[in-house]
Scaffold this motif. Sequence first.
Motif, mmCIF file in Angstrom:
data_model
loop_
_atom_site.group_PDB
_atom_site.id
_atom_site.type_symbol
_atom_site.label_atom_id
_atom_site.label_comp_id
_atom_site.label_asym_id
_atom_site.label_seq_id
_atom_site.Cartn_x
_atom_site.Cartn_y
_atom_site.Cartn_z
ATOM 1 N N ALA A 140 0.826 -1.184 -0.174
ATOM 2 C CA ALA A 140 0.120 0.094 -0.096
ATOM 3 C C ALA A 140 0.787 1.457 -0.077
ATOM 4 C CB ALA A 140 -0.974 0.017 1.214
ATOM 5 N N VAL A 141 1.920 1.220 0.614
ATOM 6 C CA VAL A 141 2.957 2.324 0.790
ATOM 7 C C VAL A 141 3.498 2.404 -0.582
ATOM 8 C CG1 VAL A 141 4.994 2.967 1.612
ATOM 9 C CG2 VAL A 141 3.714 1.945 3.175
ATOM 10 N N VAL A 154 11.133 3.214 0.362
ATOM 11 C CA VAL A 154 10.484 2.521 1.417
ATOM 12 C C VAL A 154 11.527 1.505 2.240
ATOM 13 C CG1 VAL A 154 8.638 0.989 1.939
ATOM 14 C CG2 VAL A 154 8.390 2.685 0.138
ATOM 15 N N ASN A 155 11.901 1.828 3.523
ATOM 16 C CA ASN A 155 12.751 0.980 4.194
ATOM 17 C C ASN A 155 11.946 0.262 5.299
ATOM 18 O OD1 ASN A 155 15.561 0.640 4.886
ATOM 19 N ND2 ASN A 155 15.313 1.862 6.483
ATOM 20 N N ALA A 156 11.930 -0.886 5.070
ATOM 21 C CA ALA A 156 11.054 -1.956 5.761
ATOM 22 C C ALA A 156 11.772 -2.336 6.966
ATOM 23 C CB ALA A 156 10.563 -3.343 4.792
ATOM 24 N N ARG A 157 11.277 -2.002 7.972
ATOM 25 C CA ARG A 157 12.073 -2.456 9.561
ATOM 26 C C ARG A 157 11.524 -3.755 9.884
ATOM 27 N NH1 ARG A 157 11.824 1.114 15.016
ATOM 28 N NH2 ARG A 157 11.562 -0.707 16.315
ATOM 29 N N ILE A 158 12.526 -4.750 10.316
ATOM 30 C CA ILE A 158 12.212 -6.012 10.752
ATOM 31 C C ILE A 158 12.517 -6.190 11.948
ATOM 32 C CG2 ILE A 158 12.633 -8.567 10.310
ATOM 33 C CD1 ILE A 158 12.817 -7.758 7.238
ATOM 34 N N ASP A 159 11.730 -6.472 13.016
ATOM 35 C CA ASP A 159 12.124 -6.461 14.426
ATOM 36 C C ASP A 159 12.337 -7.726 14.982
ATOM 37 O OD1 ASP A 159 12.228 -3.590 14.554
ATOM 38 O OD2 ASP A 159 10.768 -3.370 15.880
ATOM 39 N N GLY A 182 7.262 -4.371 -2.350
ATOM 40 C CA GLY A 182 7.573 -3.289 -2.785
ATOM 41 C C GLY A 182 8.478 -2.377 -2.155
ATOM 42 N N ALA A 183 9.163 -3.010 -0.962
ATOM 43 C CA ALA A 183 10.032 -2.306 -0.075
ATOM 44 C C ALA A 183 11.221 -2.027 -1.073
ATOM 45 C CB ALA A 183 10.421 -2.971 1.124
ATOM 46 N N ASP A 184 12.412 -0.938 -0.797
ATOM 47 C CA ASP A 184 13.364 -0.861 -1.441
ATOM 48 C C ASP A 184 14.511 -1.207 -0.528
ATOM 49 O OD1 ASP A 184 12.633 0.979 -3.756
ATOM 50 O OD2 ASP A 184 11.739 1.977 -2.114
ATOM 51 N N GLY A 185 14.472 -1.039 0.684
ATOM 52 C CA GLY A 185 15.587 -1.477 1.645
ATOM 53 C C GLY A 185 15.258 -2.181 2.647
#
Length: 276
Positions: A140-141, A154-159, A182-185
């Motif tokens: 969606a982002v 779009v920086n996808a944070r994985i916790d 669709g994330a870039d990083g």
Amino acid sequence: MTLPHPLRETALAFRALHVPGRPLVLPNAWDAASAAVVAEAGAAAVATTSAGVAWALGAADGDRLDRDRALEAVARITAAVRVPVSADIEGGYAEDPAGVADTVRAVLAAGAAGVNIEDARYDGGEALRPVAEQAARIAAVRAAADRAGVPLFVNARIDTFLRGAGGVDLTLERAAAFLDAGADGIFVPGAVDPETIKALVAGIDGPVNILLLPGAPPVAELAALGVARISAGSGLAEAAHALVRRAARELLEEGTYGFLAGGYAYGELNALFPRA
């Protein structure tokens, strides 16, 4: 003829800063003043820290700040600097992907060229959102930014590491799904061991972002490991507030004011801001 979005070139410039081995170093800011100081120090871009922004606005971190107040802060930050700004939007400030898309449209209106969106949950359930659910939010982002004509980073944070929810294998699995969405990083806070970071860089097909925490390698070593982005997170805000506490205690308990030595000169700080 439709004119290009005014953020397009800024977003492209921000995207180009993510180079494995020559990482973008981000001393994260939390308000207009800290952003201006960071930019004046030579930062190529400014990223916000959700924790620092929340604290500055009198709220706790962890999806407790509402979207409007958070993005008002982002707008003030983008107005204070001439470098690209990336906004930490926590979980997206929305319950569903449609709401996350609304957040992205507000991010673009605030002038940010990138976002961080995290997969952690703070509702008392599982530590992380299910992969498919988070992938839908990231999609969606991406779609909202693409419709606006902005190559938003779009920086996808994985916790997985930060929340103790998994190790390298689970992180790589989630990273692949988020990049496909669709994330870039990929941002993996909590990973500090060099061998772990090396495995993440090797296994993730995109720029890897590492958070500076006690025990993490210095910038030069992270660069040698192939990291493309390095964040201070809430670290600068924590250090600044610790200084306020030390100074206040010195003044209140000792009656002295040694904290004035080495402070930012009034004239220099004031000159960072417009006079109008």
